[in-house]
Design an enzyme around this catalytic site. Structure first.
Site, PDB file in Angstrom:
ATOM      1  N   TYR A  95       0.816  -1.234   0.000  1.00 37.93           N
ATOM      2  CA  TYR A  95       0.000   0.000   0.000  1.00 37.93           C
ATOM      3  C   TYR A  95       0.842   1.273   0.000  1.00 37.93           C
ATOM      4  O   TYR A  95       0.577   2.197  -0.789  1.00 37.93           O
ATOM      5  CB  TYR A  95      -1.028  -0.024   1.144  1.00 37.93           C
ATOM      6  CG  TYR A  95      -2.261  -0.806   0.732  1.00 37.93           C
ATOM      7  CD1 TYR A  95      -3.351  -0.161   0.167  1.00 37.93           C
ATOM      8  CD2 TYR A  95      -2.303  -2.191   0.854  1.00 37.93           C
ATOM      9  CE1 TYR A  95      -4.472  -0.867  -0.259  1.00 37.93           C
ATOM     10  CE2 TYR A  95      -3.413  -2.911   0.444  1.00 37.93           C
ATOM     11  CZ  TYR A  95      -4.492  -2.251  -0.114  1.00 37.93           C
ATOM     12  OH  TYR A  95      -5.591  -2.953  -0.543  1.00 37.93           O
ATOM     13  N   GLU A 137      -9.111  -6.635   4.063  1.00 38.68           N
ATOM     14  CA  GLU A 137      -8.385  -7.744   3.408  1.00 38.68           C
ATOM     15  C   GLU A 137      -7.798  -8.711   4.434  1.00 38.68           C
ATOM     16  O   GLU A 137      -7.761  -9.921   4.203  1.00 38.68           O
ATOM     17  CB  GLU A 137      -7.300  -7.180   2.473  1.00 38.68           C
ATOM     18  CG  GLU A 137      -7.928  -6.632   1.191  1.00 38.68           C
ATOM     19  CD  GLU A 137      -7.074  -5.646   0.409  1.00 38.68           C
ATOM     20  OE1 GLU A 137      -5.838  -5.675   0.532  1.00 38.68           O
ATOM     21  OE2 GLU A 137      -7.653  -4.831  -0.336  1.00 38.68           O
ATOM     22  N   ARG A 206      -5.010 -14.080 -13.798  1.00 42.47           N
ATOM     23  CA  ARG A 206      -6.344 -13.805 -14.339  1.00 42.47           C
ATOM     24  C   ARG A 206      -7.388 -14.419 -13.424  1.00 42.47           C
ATOM     25  O   ARG A 206      -7.123 -15.419 -12.757  1.00 42.47           O
ATOM     26  CB  ARG A 206      -6.533 -14.448 -15.724  1.00 42.47           C
ATOM     27  CG  ARG A 206      -5.771 -13.819 -16.840  1.00 42.47           C
ATOM     28  CD  ARG A 206      -6.253 -12.411 -17.183  1.00 42.47           C
ATOM     29  NE  ARG A 206      -5.523 -11.912 -18.325  1.00 42.47           N
ATOM     30  CZ  ARG A 206      -4.308 -11.370 -18.278  1.00 42.47           C
ATOM     31  NH1 ARG A 206      -3.681 -11.261 -17.124  1.00 42.47           N
ATOM     32  NH2 ARG A 206      -3.724 -10.946 -19.375  1.00 42.47           N
ATOM     33  N   PHE A 398     -17.507  -8.263 -16.244  1.00 43.20           N
ATOM     34  CA  PHE A 398     -16.181  -8.857 -16.397  1.00 43.20           C
ATOM     35  C   PHE A 398     -15.177  -7.722 -16.433  1.00 43.20           C
ATOM     36  O   PHE A 398     -15.499  -6.626 -16.884  1.00 43.20           O
ATOM     37  CB  PHE A 398     -16.076  -9.652 -17.690  1.00 43.20           C
ATOM     38  CG  PHE A 398     -16.708 -11.002 -17.557  1.00 43.20           C
ATOM     39  CD1 PHE A 398     -16.636 -11.694 -16.359  1.00 43.20           C
ATOM     40  CD2 PHE A 398     -17.356 -11.569 -18.617  1.00 43.20           C
ATOM     41  CE1 PHE A 398     -17.218 -12.931 -16.230  1.00 43.20           C
ATOM     42  CE2 PHE A 398     -17.945 -12.815 -18.493  1.00 43.20           C
ATOM     43  CZ  PHE A 398     -17.873 -13.496 -17.294  1.00 43.20           C
TER      44      PHE A 398
HETATM   45  C1  HEM Z   1      -7.689  -3.967  -8.769  1.00 45.06           C
HETATM   46  C2  HEM Z   1      -8.510   0.044  -6.189  1.00 45.06           C
HETATM   47  C3  HEM Z   1      -4.359  -0.681  -3.777  1.00 45.06           C
HETATM   48  C4  HEM Z   1      -3.160  -4.059  -7.031  1.00 45.06           C
HETATM   49  C5  HEM Z   1      -8.271  -2.833  -8.248  1.00 45.06           C
HETATM   50  C6  HEM Z   1      -9.561  -2.325  -8.667  1.00 45.06           C
HETATM   51  C7  HEM Z   1      -9.793  -1.200  -7.962  1.00 45.06           C
HETATM   52  C8  HEM Z   1      -8.645  -0.986  -7.098  1.00 45.06           C
HETATM   53  C9  HEM Z   1     -11.025  -0.329  -8.050  1.00 45.06           C
HETATM   54  C10 HEM Z   1     -10.485  -2.976  -9.715  1.00 45.06           C
HETATM   55  C11 HEM Z   1     -11.329  -3.995  -8.998  1.00 45.06           C
HETATM   56  C12 HEM Z   1     -12.101  -4.926  -9.907  1.00 45.06           C
HETATM   57  O1  HEM Z   1     -11.491  -5.509 -10.804  1.00 45.06           O
HETATM   58  O2  HEM Z   1     -13.294  -5.116  -9.696  1.00 45.06           O
HETATM   59  C13 HEM Z   1      -7.459   0.184  -5.300  1.00 45.06           C
HETATM   60  C14 HEM Z   1      -7.379   1.211  -4.275  1.00 45.06           C
HETATM   61  C15 HEM Z   1      -6.207   1.011  -3.597  1.00 45.06           C
HETATM   62  C16 HEM Z   1      -5.552  -0.140  -4.204  1.00 45.06           C
HETATM   63  C17 HEM Z   1      -8.439   2.281  -4.023  1.00 45.06           C
HETATM   64  C18 HEM Z   1      -5.617   1.772  -2.447  1.00 45.06           C
HETATM   65  C19 HEM Z   1      -6.308   2.341  -1.490  1.00 45.06           C
HETATM   66  C20 HEM Z   1      -3.650  -1.650  -4.455  1.00 45.06           C
HETATM   67  C21 HEM Z   1      -2.330  -2.127  -4.098  1.00 45.06           C
HETATM   68  C22 HEM Z   1      -1.976  -3.059  -5.038  1.00 45.06           C
HETATM   69  C23 HEM Z   1      -3.102  -3.190  -5.955  1.00 45.06           C
HETATM   70  C24 HEM Z   1      -1.518  -1.659  -2.901  1.00 45.06           C
HETATM   71  C25 HEM Z   1      -0.671  -3.842  -5.128  1.00 45.06           C
HETATM   72  C26 HEM Z   1       0.427  -3.328  -5.527  1.00 45.06           C
HETATM   73  C27 HEM Z   1      -4.279  -4.305  -7.791  1.00 45.06           C
HETATM   74  C28 HEM Z   1      -4.321  -5.272  -8.875  1.00 45.06           C
HETATM   75  C29 HEM Z   1      -5.639  -5.253  -9.355  1.00 45.06           C
HETATM   76  C30 HEM Z   1      -6.357  -4.283  -8.578  1.00 45.06           C
HETATM   77  C31 HEM Z   1      -3.153  -6.116  -9.379  1.00 45.06           C
HETATM   78  C32 HEM Z   1      -6.217  -6.102 -10.507  1.00 45.06           C
HETATM   79  C33 HEM Z   1      -6.335  -5.257 -11.703  1.00 45.06           C
HETATM   80  C34 HEM Z   1      -5.578  -5.685 -12.906  1.00 45.06           C
HETATM   81  O3  HEM Z   1      -4.714  -6.557 -12.827  1.00 45.06           O
HETATM   82  O4  HEM Z   1      -5.881  -5.100 -13.942  1.00 45.06           O
HETATM   83  N1  HEM Z   1      -7.747  -2.007  -7.290  1.00 45.06           N
HETATM   84  N2  HEM Z   1      -6.339  -0.609  -5.224  1.00 45.06           N
HETATM   85  N3  HEM Z   1      -4.094  -2.333  -5.568  1.00 45.06           N
HETATM   86  N4  HEM Z   1      -5.516  -3.738  -7.637  1.00 45.06           N
HETATM   87 FE1  HEM Z   1      -5.950  -2.222  -6.386  1.00 45.06          FE
END
Ligand code: HEM
Length: 404
Positions: A95, A137, A206, A398
């Site tokens: 984070y 989480e 995925r 999706f």
């Molecule tokens: C996916 C928000 C922190 C890694 C997502 C999604 C949102 C989001 C809205 C899309 C969810 C969906 O697919 O339905 C946030 C917010 C964060 C945060 C608001 C901080 C407050 C992080 C952190 C990481 C991370 C710290 C790791 C480095 C990912 C990954 C995805 C994801 C890998 C899948 C999307 C992809 O691979 O295209 N996050 N996230 N996120 N998030 Fe976060």
């Protein structure tokens, strides 16, 4: 707790950042991957290229900032994202990395110094938002690990069986390599698969919905081979799974996750509406209802192009014949001559409210639907026009959630 001045600064700057939202998150991802290339092992490269993830993250941060003094209001949305994060294995220590690079991107795009009160306020707010995610989480990680058959991180599964369901969809039956019990799940949930394509620099992750009923000794996922168009390349992972992942091969999976699930506490009729490969969570729900809830009426509606790419048709027809509580309807938009001759479908064209009225008597049903975005919009609009209660409408997009 943030003081009132910080809250005021955040709320007054949200519109500015929203305005530049996509620019900021694009810069953010550039900085993030330059500074931490190892994160390319977990982010979906295809979503990056199509800009979908940029929009999802930008929206989530700004929506959270708008509710910064009442974050409990957005807990359902946080939970949906947290399910995805848990499934991907996102760790608390990641984070601050995201926070640092996001703040740097804001500074660069808006043109502010690190010690500007606006940046200071956003740093504090990000910390508060991140803590909410980390706490939600943490509970999910514990639950996934401690449930019977549960596990932490990724666990190796063996492809026990590979079955072609249609010209474009193939099912993979996956059994734990260690042969120990595997976690139950709720119909509608998904798993993450980690794929290491030989020669590729990074692994890719995925999500695929589980497509059979729970409480079996295997998980089944049914994958559509994504063939590219002029504006979209071939799906790297789906093509790899179809062409190179064979019976006997290993595939690492994380434990089932997701909040698009069948509510089995209600006893009203259920209507399941699937478009294309949106079929997968719907089939899981159909199988579960037909096995465990024989008194709950189920209507299964499946939209496909024609019989050649209509997956699991025989299975649905068989269930309809064998189970008194199951009815099914098929809608083809481009039936073949053979489809016409054999009358393999109930409606030609697309789903619409008039047709729904003609087959569903009771709008006091629980409606679940999944499919491509235009299909989902049509179904959602039809149900709203009909006056179906919001509590009875459930759907899953999706790809990354567009908004929260
Ligand atoms: C996916 C928000 C922190 C890694 C997502 C999604 C949102 C989001 C809205 C899309 C969810 C969906 O697919 O339905 C946030 C917010 C964060 C945060 C608001 C901080 C407050 C992080 C952190 C990481 C991370 C710290 C790791 C480095 C990912 C990954 C995805 C994801 C890998 C899948 C999307 C992809 O691979 O295209 N996050 N996230 N996120 N998030 Fe976060």
């Amino acid at each position: 707790m943030l003081d009132s001045k910080t809250i005021e600064t955040i709320k007054s700057t949200v519109p500015v950042l929203e305005d530049k939202g996509v620019e900021i998150t694009k810069r953010f991802y550039k900085l993030l991957f330059e500074n931490h290339p190892e994160l390319l092992n977990i982010f979906n490269h295809a979503n990056q290229k199509q800009g979908r993830q940029q929009t999802a993250l930008a929206n989530a941060v700004y929506q959270a900032a708008k509710h910064i003094d009442h974050l409990e209001n957005i807990l359902p949305a946080v939970k949906q994202i947290a399910h995805k994060h848990r499934s991907l294995g996102i760790k608390p220590e990641q984070y601050p990395i995201v926070g640092e690079n996001l703040l740097l991107a804001i500074q660069q795009v808006v043109g502010l110094q690190a010690d500007d009160p606006i940046i200071q306020a956003w740093a504090e707010a990000y910390g508060v938002i991140a803590d909410v995610f980390i706490n939600v989480e943490k509970e999910m990680y514990q639950a996934a690990e401690e449930q019977p058959g549960g596990w932490k991180g990724f666990r190796n599964f063996v492809v026990a069986k590979k079955v072609k369901e249609s010209d474009v969809i193939t099912s993979f039956y996956l059994q734990a390599e260690d042969r120990k019990p595997i976690a139950a799940y709720e119909p509608g949930q998904y798993i993450s698969v980690k794929v290491a394509i030989p020669g590729a620099e990074y692994t890719q992750i995925r999500q695929y919905s589980l497509s059979d009923s729970p409480n079996k000794d295997y998980y089944r996922m049914s994958v559509k081979k994504e063939v590219g168009t002029e504006v979209k390349p071939d799906g790297i992972i789906s093509n790899y799974l179809h062409d190179f992942l064979n019976e006997g091969d290993l595939l690492p999976l994380s434990a089932p996750a997701g909040d698009f699930t069948l509510d089995t506490n209600k006893d009203i009729p259920v209507v399941l509406i699937a478009g294309g490969v949106g079929l997968t969570p719907m089939i899981s729900m159909l199988n579960h209802l037909s096995e465990q809830y024989p008194h709950r009426p189920v209507t299964f509606i499946q939209a496909a192009k024609n019989s050649q790419i209509h997956a699991m048709r025989e299975h649905v027809v068989k269930l309809t014949q064998e189970k008194n509580n199951v009815r099914s309807f098929f809608i083809y938009d481009s039936p073949t001559e053979e489809d016409r001759k054999r009358q393999l479908y109930d409606k030609e064209g697309h789903i619409d409210l008039d047709w729904l009225h003609s087959v569903i008597e009771d709008k006091e049903s629980d409606f679940y639907f999944c499919g491509p975005v235009p299909f989902m919009e049509t179904v959602n609009k039809a149900l709203q026009t009909w006056g179906v209660k919001e509590d009875n409408i459930h759907f899953e997009f999706f790809g990354p959630a567009i908004s929260i």
